[in-house]
Design a protein around this motif. Sequence first.
Motif, mmCIF file in Angstrom:
data_model
loop_
_atom_site.group_PDB
_atom_site.id
_atom_site.type_symbol
_atom_site.label_atom_id
_atom_site.label_comp_id
_atom_site.label_asym_id
_atom_site.label_seq_id
_atom_site.Cartn_x
_atom_site.Cartn_y
_atom_site.Cartn_z
ATOM 1 N N GLU A 43 0.918 -1.290 -0.046
ATOM 2 C CA GLU A 43 -0.001 0.042 -0.058
ATOM 3 C C GLU A 43 0.857 1.179 -0.065
ATOM 4 O OE1 GLU A 43 -3.350 0.231 -0.560
ATOM 5 O OE2 GLU A 43 -3.214 -1.883 -0.756
ATOM 6 N N THR A 44 2.001 1.393 0.860
ATOM 7 C CA THR A 44 2.784 2.440 0.958
ATOM 8 C C THR A 44 3.630 2.500 -0.571
ATOM 9 O OG1 THR A 44 3.110 1.825 3.150
ATOM 10 C CG2 THR A 44 4.686 3.191 2.359
ATOM 11 N N LEU A 45 4.090 1.192 -0.927
ATOM 12 C CA LEU A 45 4.537 1.176 -2.034
ATOM 13 C C LEU A 45 4.073 1.832 -3.368
ATOM 14 C CD1 LEU A 45 7.046 0.439 -3.975
ATOM 15 C CD2 LEU A 45 6.008 -1.699 -4.272
ATOM 16 N N LYS A 46 2.900 1.733 -3.275
ATOM 17 C CA LYS A 46 1.756 2.175 -4.588
ATOM 18 C C LYS A 46 1.713 3.781 -4.347
ATOM 19 C CE LYS A 46 -2.518 0.860 -6.294
ATOM 20 N NZ LYS A 46 -3.799 0.099 -6.104
ATOM 21 N N ILE A 47 1.656 4.373 -3.199
ATOM 22 C CA ILE A 47 1.635 5.712 -2.913
ATOM 23 C C ILE A 47 3.046 6.458 -3.180
ATOM 24 C CG2 ILE A 47 1.492 7.643 -0.997
ATOM 25 C CD1 ILE A 47 -0.451 5.609 0.420
ATOM 26 N N GLN A 48 4.086 5.599 -3.017
ATOM 27 C CA GLN A 48 5.463 6.156 -3.141
ATOM 28 C C GLN A 48 5.815 6.286 -4.651
ATOM 29 O OE1 GLN A 48 7.321 3.292 -0.782
ATOM 30 N NE2 GLN A 48 7.710 4.584 0.931
ATOM 31 N N LEU A 49 5.446 5.241 -5.449
ATOM 32 C CA LEU A 49 5.737 5.265 -7.063
ATOM 33 C C LEU A 49 4.647 6.551 -7.540
ATOM 34 C CD1 LEU A 49 5.294 1.508 -7.557
ATOM 35 C CD2 LEU A 49 7.513 3.052 -7.864
ATOM 36 N N GLU A 50 3.486 6.796 -7.127
ATOM 37 C CA GLU A 50 2.712 7.930 -7.424
ATOM 38 C C GLU A 50 3.497 9.120 -7.149
ATOM 39 O OE1 GLU A 50 0.459 7.684 -9.662
ATOM 40 O OE2 GLU A 50 -0.194 5.618 -9.351
ATOM 41 N N GLU A 51 3.991 9.413 -5.934
ATOM 42 C CA GLU A 51 4.713 10.417 -5.780
ATOM 43 C C GLU A 51 5.687 10.873 -6.563
ATOM 44 O OE1 GLU A 51 5.152 9.972 -1.464
ATOM 45 O OE2 GLU A 51 3.135 10.832 -0.897
ATOM 46 N N ILE A 52 6.824 9.978 -6.652
ATOM 47 C CA ILE A 52 8.017 10.008 -7.483
ATOM 48 C C ILE A 52 7.849 10.094 -8.783
ATOM 49 C CG2 ILE A 52 10.340 8.758 -7.886
ATOM 50 C CD1 ILE A 52 10.044 7.414 -5.199
ATOM 51 N N HIS A 53 6.771 9.396 -9.407
ATOM 52 C CA HIS A 53 6.333 9.206 -10.685
ATOM 53 C C HIS A 53 7.198 9.346 -11.733
ATOM 54 C CE1 HIS A 53 2.902 9.671 -13.018
ATOM 55 N NE2 HIS A 53 3.352 10.179 -14.094
ATOM 56 N N PRO A 54 8.260 8.174 -11.644
ATOM 57 C CA PRO A 54 9.582 8.046 -12.624
ATOM 58 C C PRO A 54 9.137 7.746 -13.971
ATOM 59 C CG PRO A 54 9.240 6.034 -11.253
ATOM 60 C CD PRO A 54 8.089 7.208 -10.779
ATOM 61 N N ASN A 55 9.792 7.898 -15.025
ATOM 62 C CA ASN A 55 9.657 7.653 -16.132
ATOM 63 C C ASN A 55 10.671 6.344 -16.602
ATOM 64 O OD1 ASN A 55 10.636 10.857 -16.224
ATOM 65 N ND2 ASN A 55 8.583 10.507 -17.484
#
Length: 281
Positions: A43-55
């Motif tokens: 759940e935390t991982l999902k939020i972290q990926l959205e926040e960083i939003h890498p290409n």
Amino acid sequence: MERILVTGSNGQLGSELAVLASKYPQYEWVFADRSKITLDDLETLKIQLEEIHPNIILNCGAYTAVDKAETEKELAFKINHLAVELIAKYTFENNAKLIHISTDYVFDGTSSIALNEDEETNPVNVYGASKRAGEIACLKENPNSIIIRTSWVYSKFGNNFVKTMQRLMQERDGINVVNDQIGSPTYAADLAQAMIDIVESPKWIPGIYNYSNEGEISWYEFALSIKELGGYNCNVEGIPSASYPTPAKRPEFSLLNKKKIKTVYNLNIPNYKESLKKMFV
């Protein structure tokens, strides 16, 4: 500017990518340790990926404690399978590129010739099984992913066979090293450069690739090379795996055939001894 997320930034491969990053200022590099990318909390991982939003994601983070995985199966699968599945899903939905690192331990070690990428997998331990599950999930969720299988990784960073041998050969008069497990070491700095070369390449050909340094050796022969380059006086004896039992079984033969990655991405892969010398500079 494209943003590259490197997971497992404190590991051997992540640390080598951090060394190389300054040569590639055209990217915004985000090096994420466990506090920035939490692979064991989905759940935390999902939020972290959205926040960083890498290409681009270079997924170097993994559960790698091979013996411990035998008693921590759930955790190993969460990090090596479910987190990878989530990362792959994120990259697919956001049209981002993913290079995911896997292992020779997806094989059972019964081959006698270098293993191709399409060879049948049959892991003999929990770690290998968790990594294979991650591969399958990765390509299912994002068929455009690149997976690189590697073996016997070492580096100036972190804990690894080379550093352990260097220490033991200075502390002891003699050591025993298994001589019936065959493969090839991988200098993490070489693999890190190969990953960047793929990112930099004008073509992106998804699928599984093998990468390790050139050469076919046993752990015992690897130890002899370390002894020679370090000029240590320690006596090194070769022993069968049966004389050194471990909680997790290891594949006896896991030499990887690198023809595909060399052909597709025109990579020049050094011999293991050339790369090992860099550890002693």
